[in-house]
Design a protein around this motif. Structure first.
Motif, mmCIF file in Angstrom:
data_model
loop_
_atom_site.group_PDB
_atom_site.id
_atom_site.type_symbol
_atom_site.label_atom_id
_atom_site.label_comp_id
_atom_site.label_asym_id
_atom_site.label_seq_id
_atom_site.Cartn_x
_atom_site.Cartn_y
_atom_site.Cartn_z
ATOM 1 N N GLY A 93 0.800 -1.218 0.000
ATOM 2 C CA GLY A 93 0.000 0.000 0.000
ATOM 3 C C GLY A 93 0.832 1.267 0.000
ATOM 4 N N GLN A 128 -2.030 3.958 3.358
ATOM 5 C CA GLN A 128 -2.047 2.886 2.368
ATOM 6 C C GLN A 128 -2.902 3.319 1.180
ATOM 7 O OE1 GLN A 128 -3.328 -0.627 4.650
ATOM 8 N NE2 GLN A 128 -1.205 -1.318 4.565
ATOM 9 N N CYS A 130 -4.517 2.671 -2.942
ATOM 10 C CA CYS A 130 -5.076 1.633 -3.811
ATOM 11 C C CYS A 130 -5.077 2.026 -5.284
ATOM 12 C CB CYS A 130 -6.483 1.266 -3.368
ATOM 13 S SG CYS A 130 -7.654 2.658 -3.388
ATOM 14 N N GLU A 144 -6.730 3.795 0.692
ATOM 15 C CA GLU A 144 -7.684 2.719 0.993
ATOM 16 C C GLU A 144 -8.893 3.252 1.745
ATOM 17 O OE1 GLU A 144 -7.703 -0.277 0.010
ATOM 18 O OE2 GLU A 144 -5.681 -1.033 -0.328
#
Length: 208
Positions: A93, A128, A130, A144
């Motif tokens: 991540g 983190q 995505c 995230e």
């Protein structure tokens, strides 16, 4: 593709099948002639124009076949190209960047403008991510948790934090209240979709 400058028909990239590479994702540069693929094992291969170090090998050499970025091992989840830099997300991540960032698009602060090898963006190391997206000279990344961060050129407000400074080397959170689930970039603008299906746009509005 054997170094041909123009190809008017679809040809197989034989290097991929010859070497048994299992491709999960293909990414091409919108503003520079380079490409990348991520394998099912999360290995990264890059090729094409590399005169700003955007291929990730620590040099400025262009390559006409996919080459494995070995020092990233099997860690890459997503990748995008600006015109002179590259951003990627590791399977952990974490966000990494490399290349040339004269407008701060490496995200390592205002003083670091060149980095030939992939480097973790320490200013965002606790978040983190995505998804990543790139404009001409700016980078946007989606966490995230649905947060949107941007850095690089914001002359037209394209990093979304209210700034219109040309150089933004410190990542800033975009001014969107609701969590997002997708983000895309044009040359100098961005569009995000929230988890409640609302759509936000910001940046250059010359053509509406």
């Amino acid at each position: 593709t054997d170094g041909q400058n123009e190809i008017s028909e679809a040809l197989e990239i034989k290097y991929i099948s010859k070497n048994g590479i299992n491709v999960q994702k293909i990414i091409v540069g919108k503003y520079v002639e380079c490409s990348a693929l991520i394998t099912l094992e999360n290995k990264l291969y890059t090729w094409g124009r590399g005169d700003f170090g955007q291929l990730g090998f620590g040099d400025c050499i262009s390559l006409d076949t996919p080459n494995y970025v070995r020092h990233l091992s099997s860690q890459v989840r997503d990748i995008a190209f600006s015109s002179t830099s590259t951003v990627a997300i590791l399977t952990s991540g974490q966000l990494i960047t490399w290349g040339v960032g004269n407008f701060g698009e490496l995200g390592h602060g205002p003083k670091i403008r060149v980095y030939g090898y992939p480097k973790i963006v320490n200013l965002l190391s606790r978040t983190q991510f995505c998804k990543v997206a790139c404009g001409m000279h700016h980078i946007m990344c989606l966490s995230e948790r649905g947060e949107v961060f941007g850095f690089g050129n914001s002359e037209y407000g394209q990093i979304g934090n209210g700034s219109q400074d040309k150089i933004n080397g410190i990542p800033a959170r975009a001014l969107i209240r609701d969590p997002c689930y997708d983000i895309v970039c044009g040359e100098n603008h961005c569009i995000a979709i929230t988890q409640s299906s609302d759509v936000y746009a910001w940046g250059c509005n010359e053509s509406g």
